[in-house]
Design an enzyme around this catalytic site. Structure first.
Site, PDB file in Angstrom:
ATOM      1  N   LYS A 107       0.853  -1.200   0.000  1.00  0.00           N
ATOM      2  CA  LYS A 107       0.000   0.000   0.000  1.00  0.00           C
ATOM      3  C   LYS A 107       0.882   1.242   0.000  1.00  0.00           C
ATOM      4  O   LYS A 107       1.911   1.276   0.693  1.00  0.00           O
ATOM      5  CB  LYS A 107      -0.883  -0.049   1.253  1.00  0.00           C
ATOM      6  N   SER A 137      -9.673   1.324   3.219  1.00  0.00           N
ATOM      7  CA  SER A 137      -8.893   2.159   2.336  1.00  0.00           C
ATOM      8  C   SER A 137      -7.818   1.412   1.551  1.00  0.00           C
ATOM      9  O   SER A 137      -7.270   1.958   0.593  1.00  0.00           O
ATOM     10  CB  SER A 137      -8.214   3.262   3.155  1.00  0.00           C
ATOM     11  N   SER A 161      -9.685  -1.053   7.355  1.00  0.00           N
ATOM     12  CA  SER A 161      -9.164  -0.903   5.990  1.00  0.00           C
ATOM     13  C   SER A 161      -8.464  -2.109   5.387  1.00  0.00           C
ATOM     14  O   SER A 161      -8.143  -2.092   4.196  1.00  0.00           O
ATOM     15  CB  SER A 161      -8.224   0.287   5.923  1.00  0.00           C
TER      16      SER A 161
HETATM   17  N1  GLN Z   1     -12.984   3.756   6.886  1.00  0.00           N
HETATM   18  C1  GLN Z   1     -12.343   4.130   8.093  1.00  0.00           C
HETATM   19  C2  GLN Z   1     -11.885   5.554   8.010  1.00  0.00           C
HETATM   20  O1  GLN Z   1     -12.148   6.154   7.040  1.00  0.00           O
HETATM   21  C3  GLN Z   1     -11.172   3.210   8.354  1.00  0.00           C
HETATM   22  C4  GLN Z   1     -10.000   3.533   7.525  1.00  0.00           C
HETATM   23  C5  GLN Z   1      -8.799   2.671   7.847  1.00  0.00           C
HETATM   24  O2  GLN Z   1      -8.887   1.639   8.475  1.00  0.00           O
HETATM   25  N2  GLN Z   1      -7.646   3.163   7.421  1.00  0.00           N
HETATM   26  O3  GLN Z   1     -11.288   6.099   8.870  1.00  0.00           O
END
Ligand code: GLN
Length: 485
Positions: free
Chosen positions: A75, A150, A174
């Site tokens: 990532k 994400s 995510s």
């Molecule tokens: N969707 C959650 C957020 O927007 C989790 C994102 C993540 O785990 N990086 O914060």
């Protein structure tokens, strides 16, 4: 695409070379990227150089580890020297880190071949990868749908067989959410098990790096390589890392009776009936395998989402203060003095969702509101932790759906942040408590979209989590189905 074990066998028997494996991944990436857009950067040259070095080792008769020569994607919020690390943000568009994250160093030490950096929601803030400043990643099962977020690029890359395994980061879901949407395995380890050094910080008390794989064994092999104490990360745990992949057992009865708790609060309103059905079937399958099933109530679970949306933005607002146009990446052209340069840089460099989080976080931390919001949210966090502690006094593992729905259409939730936030309803409490959680495919809906089962264990029980997930996987066939691309 073959599993790590199969690829390793091919390398050892010299049936194929590491260069051939890397080239195969690069070719596949070239063919599929116009459709999937999983990668922000493909590291062709570096990958082939790394692979060549592996082949020389094999030719010299050196013993190689399970990850040696295996292509992997990372990532784009993990620092890779010499290669841009953008966090899918305009503000880091030209940022080439001068240092290496511990995880990528560990992958290289294990001989893994990094083929590229994958797309994400800007600074890992989002649930669909639509918040990337650069491109939209498609779900390999239906390219009109999102891969989840994400870490959507890393999940789509594995589901689309662009590479066998990848790394993601999980602050509120995510890794598990995109694993669920893309029909693969995704593991968020115990907070502190994997070093965060070189991971661009989003919400430091929640962030954790973990693997994606097509199978549980693949995820276990990668976890083994990246876990472990790191003096460069003050929250790193100094514990012995078991050989997770060697602990995988074919049945659930080998260690006495396994007690599994169904989290009552994760079933009910808002849960897609097809997800509900598939997850319940998976639970009865675990029962058939010998697990003792009971229901467990975690009454504070439902406060997880509101508490998270105070804590995560608060930490983010502090972490993102460093992007001011002076030290990193993008700087706005105009600006007649320092302050206006800062303002213009941040106004132009950050996307809408990131700005929303910075504003919420700054507000929640400001004098007069701190006690009402931030402190309160921290107290809720403790209550959620206690719910889990109580649950783990009664059972060994907890189960829930990973997400309330299957993958949604691109654009469907972008106008409504709350409905987007709801996708993480079931994963967020796990981060708040610092626990490990894993998502594993457990079915498909009528539209052919994958459904994920979430398994949660007590801290540092990744061994148990992986064992149970492995047994489930080996006695079902969901993981064998692949998207036609
Ligand atoms: N969707 C959650 C957020 O927007 C989790 C994102 C993540 O785990 N990086 O914060």
């Amino acid at each position: 695409m073959a599993s790590i074990r199969e690829l390793h066998q091919q390398l050892v028997t010299k049936e194929r070379s590491a260069v051939e494996l890397a080239q195969e991944a690069l070719d596949r990436i070239e063919t599929l990227e116009p459709k999937l857009h999983s990668f922000l950067a493909v590291m062709g040259e570096q990958a082939l150089t790394q692979a060549k070095a592996v082949d020389e080792k094999i030719a010299a008769g050196d013993e190689i580890g399970p990850l040696t020569g295996i292509p992997i994607a990372v990532k784009d919020n993990m620092c890779t020297p010499g290669v841009p690390t953008t966090c899918a943000s305009k503000i880091l568009q030209n940022f080439v880190p001068p240092y290496e994250s511990t995880v990528t160093q560990k992958l290289k030490d294990a001989g893994a071949v990094i083929v590229g950096k994958t797309n994400l929601d800007e600074f890992a803030m989002g649930s669909s990868t639509e918040n990337s400043a650069y491109q939209l990643t498609a779900n390999p099962w239906d390219i009109t749908r999102v891969p989840g977020g994400s870490s959507g690029g890393s999940a789509a890359a594995v589901a689309g067989s662009e590479c066998p395994v990848s790394l993601g980061s999980d602050t509120g879901g995510s890794i598990r959410l995109p694993a669920s949407f893309c029909g693969i395995v995704g593991l968020k380890p115990t907070y502190g098990l994997v070093s965060r050094y070189g991971l661009v910080a989003y919400a430091s008390s929640l962030d954790q790096i973990g693997p994606f794989g097509r199978t549980v064994e693949d995820a276990a092999i990668v976890l083994e390589a990246i876990a472990g104490y790191d003096p460069k990360d003050s929250t790193s745990l100094n514990v012995k890392i078991p050989s997770y992949s060697h602990l995988l057992r074919p049945n659930l009865r080998s260690k006495g009776r396994l007690r599994i708790g169904i989290i009552t609060e994760t079933f009910g309103t808002g849960l897609d009936p097809e997800v509900d059905e598939a997850v319940k079937k998976a639970i009865s399958h675990l029962q058939d395998l010998g697990a003792e099933i009971q229901t467990i109530s975690c009454p504070n679970f439902r406060y997880g989402l509101p508490a998270y949306y105070i804590i995560a933005p608060s930490e983010a607002s502090a972490n993102l203060a460093r992007y001011d146009g002076v030290k990193y990446g993008f700087r706005a052209e105009e600006g007649d003095n320092l302050l206006s340069m800062y303002e213009k840089t941040r106004a132009q460099g950050f996307g809408q969702e990131v700005k929303r989080r910075i504003m919420i976080g700054t507000y929640a931390l400001s004098a007069g509101y701190y006690d009402a919001y931030y402190l309160k949210a921290q107290k809720v966090r403790t209550l959620i932790k206690k719910d889990f502690q109580k649950a783990f006094a009664a059972v060994d593992l907890l189960v829930s759906p990973t997400a309330p729905t299957t993958a949604f259409k691109a654009g469907e939730k972008t106008k409504d942040p709350i409905s987007m936030y709801l996708s993480d309803l079931m994963t967020i409490p796990v981060n708040l408590a610092g626990l490990p959680g894993l998502s594993i495919p457990c079915g498909f809906d009528r539209q052919g979209l994958p459904i994920g089962l979430q398994l949660i264990s007590d801290v540092l029980r990744e061994d148990l989590l992986l064992q149970v997930a492995h047994t489930y996987e080996q006695t079902t066939s969901w993981h064998l189905k692949q998207p036609s691309l």
